[in-house]
Design a protein around this motif. Structure first.
Motif, short mmCIF file in Angstrom:
data_model
loop_
_atom_site.label_atom_id
_atom_site.label_comp_id
_atom_site.label_asym_id
_atom_site.label_seq_id
_atom_site.Cartn_x
_atom_site.Cartn_y
_atom_site.Cartn_z
N CYS A 49 0.84 -1.20 0.00
CA CYS A 49 0.00 0.00 0.00
C CYS A 49 0.88 1.24 0.00
O CYS A 49 2.01 1.22 0.48
CB CYS A 49 -0.95 0.00 1.20
N ARG A 50 0.32 2.33 -0.54
CA ARG A 50 1.03 3.61 -0.57
C ARG A 50 0.33 4.66 0.29
O ARG A 50 0.81 5.78 0.41
CB ARG A 50 1.12 4.13 -2.00
N ALA A 51 -0.82 4.31 0.87
CA ALA A 51 -1.56 5.29 1.67
C ALA A 51 -2.21 4.59 2.85
O ALA A 51 -2.59 3.42 2.76
CB ALA A 51 -2.62 5.99 0.83
N LEU A 52 -2.32 5.31 3.94
CA LEU A 52 -2.94 4.78 5.15
C LEU A 52 -3.92 5.84 5.67
O LEU A 52 -3.58 7.02 5.76
CB LEU A 52 -1.89 4.47 6.21
N THR A 53 -5.13 5.39 6.00
CA THR A 53 -6.18 6.29 6.50
C THR A 53 -6.64 5.81 7.86
O THR A 53 -6.96 4.63 8.04
CB THR A 53 -7.37 6.33 5.53
N LEU A 54 -6.69 6.73 8.81
CA LEU A 54 -7.15 6.43 10.16
C LEU A 54 -8.47 7.15 10.41
O LEU A 54 -8.58 8.36 10.18
CB LEU A 54 -6.11 6.90 11.19
N THR A 55 -9.48 6.40 10.84
CA THR A 55 -10.77 6.98 11.24
C THR A 55 -10.99 6.71 12.72
O THR A 55 -10.91 5.55 13.15
CB THR A 55 -11.92 6.38 10.42
N VAL A 56 -11.23 7.76 13.47
CA VAL A 56 -11.45 7.66 14.91
C VAL A 56 -12.87 8.09 15.22
O VAL A 56 -13.30 9.17 14.84
CB VAL A 56 -10.46 8.55 15.69
N GLN A 57 -13.61 7.23 15.90
CA GLN A 57 -14.93 7.60 16.41
C GLN A 57 -14.80 7.84 17.91
O GLN A 57 -14.24 7.02 18.63
CB GLN A 57 -15.95 6.50 16.14
N TYR A 58 -15.31 8.98 18.36
CA TYR A 58 -15.17 9.32 19.78
C TYR A 58 -16.45 9.96 20.29
O TYR A 58 -17.26 10.51 19.53
CB TYR A 58 -13.97 10.27 19.99
N ALA A 59 -16.64 9.87 21.59
CA ALA A 59 -17.82 10.42 22.24
C ALA A 59 -17.64 11.92 22.44
O ALA A 59 -16.55 12.39 22.77
CB ALA A 59 -18.06 9.73 23.58
N ASP A 60 -18.72 12.67 22.23
CA ASP A 60 -18.70 14.11 22.51
C ASP A 60 -20.09 14.54 22.95
O ASP A 60 -20.97 13.72 23.20
CB ASP A 60 -18.22 14.91 21.29
N ARG A 61 -20.29 15.83 23.07
CA ARG A 61 -21.57 16.33 23.57
C ARG A 61 -22.72 15.98 22.65
O ARG A 61 -23.87 15.86 23.08
CB ARG A 61 -21.50 17.85 23.76
N ALA A 62 -22.43 15.85 21.36
CA ALA A 62 -23.49 15.51 20.39
C ALA A 62 -23.81 14.02 20.40
O ALA A 62 -24.74 13.59 19.75
CB ALA A 62 -23.08 15.94 18.99
N GLY A 63 -23.02 13.24 21.14
CA GLY A 63 -23.23 11.80 21.19
C GLY A 63 -22.03 11.06 20.65
O GLY A 63 -21.32 10.38 21.36
N GLN A 64 -21.76 11.23 19.35
CA GLN A 64 -20.61 10.57 18.73
C GLN A 64 -20.18 11.36 17.51
O GLN A 64 -21.00 11.82 16.73
CB GLN A 64 -20.96 9.14 18.33
N SER A 65 -18.88 11.53 17.36
CA SER A 65 -18.32 12.19 16.19
C SER A 65 -17.18 11.33 15.66
O SER A 65 -16.70 10.42 16.34
CB SER A 65 -17.80 13.59 16.55
#
Length: 327
Positions: A218-234
């Motif tokens: 692979c030549r690219a790496l993507t990180l997705t983080v889901q985290y809790a916040d005041r809206a519930g989840q972002s």
């Protein structure tokens, strides 16, 4: 009008392709945003189906629920940015519309947290907050030169446009490129950075093993983080292009940790981490930078031995000590 379709969680490649094909039944102008979303321009579809954008969104939601068991969230807006913001504002599993009207757009953006704007991660949000810029309307009202002094010329201009709901981008039809994905969901909201990094190490081990097994790099790496916040989840996503194609754990691990560190999450309560390896290529044709470091060759030999052990005894046969107990 533009639809932003959020599928709720990162989807594996086969499932994601099926979802994109389903969206394509309603409009040929569908843009892949893997692993968990897509854009659709339905401007030319409303007359054909005899429904407005909200009506088409309802049909897509019903089809996704019936065929794929997914509760899709749909944002509708005059451009991709506003459609995306509408989808992420409020509870999941709904249809929300931002009308194509300047006053309606202004009302929608009023009070919108700065962190909700694309490209504004926790670190940037803290920087903006230190200047009293906590909402989109405050940012839009700030002189451009002030924002550029805070964030830099290009970033300041882009953020001010986004805060005003301006997005010149168009939906570009196209199939998603082939990728390899791995995801880790924590049993609870995890705020310990060391445990988050351990989970990333585990994910890079999975990605590396799959790439090597399929003789891919692979030549690219993507990180997705889901985290809790005041809206519930972002969620927040960051990508990085590697200096050379690779399938080896140390390079993948270093890149994943660098992406994680760049987010400035600090005490954020993380719910899940997802890594995606992109720009795949044939390992046989990949170039490798020469090195005289004996540790590099040693690491690759150990990696090859671990791959053989996993092939014989299962994927959990060999793993770093920090990832013990993770699945």
């Amino acid at each position: 009008m533009i639809l932003y379709l959020h599928f709720g969680a990162p989807q594996p490649d086969p499932a994601y392709h099926r979802l994109l094909d389903m969206v394509g039944e309603f409009t040929p102008v569908a843009q892949a945003l893997p692993p968990d979303a897509a854009l659709a321009d339905v401007s030319g579809s409303t007359r054909y189906f005899g429904r407005d954008a909200a009506g088409l969104a309802a049909l897509i939601r019903m089809r996704a629920a019936a065929l794929h068991g997914l509760d899709v969230t749909v944002g509708i807006g005059p451009n991709p940015l506003l459609a995306r913001l509408a989808a992420h504002r409020g509870e999941p599993g709904a249809i929300r519309t931002v009308p194509d009207d300047p006053e309606a757009i202004t009302r929608f953006l009023a009070g919108l947290p700065a962190a909700a704007l694309p490209g504004v991660g926790p670190a940037t949000a803290r920087t903006l907050a230190s200047y009293g810029l906590r909402t989109a309307d405050r940012i839009a009202a700030t002189p451009l030169l002030t924002l550029q002094r805070i964030l830099g010329a290009a970033s300041g201009r882009e953020l001010r446009e986004r805060a005003a709901g301006i997005d010149p981008a168009r939906v570009v039809a196209g199939a998603p490129p082939r990728t390899v994905d791995a995801e880790h969901r924590f049993g609870h909201d995890e705020s310990d950075a060391a445990r988050q990094r351990a989970a990333l190490t585990h994910l890079t081990e999975q990605l590396g093993a799959r790439l090597r097994d399929e003789r891919q790099t692979c030549r690219a790496l993507t990180l997705t983080v889901q985290y809790a916040d005041r809206a519930g989840q972002s969620s927040i996503t960051r990508s990085r292009t590697l200096s050379e194609a690779t399938a080896h754990n140390p390079r993948l691990r270093a890149t994943a940790h660098a992406l994680h560190g760049s987010l400035g999450l600090q005490r954020a309560r993380v719910r899940s981490l997802a890594l995606r390896a992109g720009e795949l290529g044939d390992a046989a044709s990949a170039s490798r930078q020469l090195t005289f470091d004996p540790d590099d060759d040693k690491t690759r030999r150990i990696e090859a031995a671990a791959d053989r052990a996993r092939a014989r005894f299962g994927p959990g046969a060999v793993r770093p000590a920090s990832t013990a107990g993770m699945r």
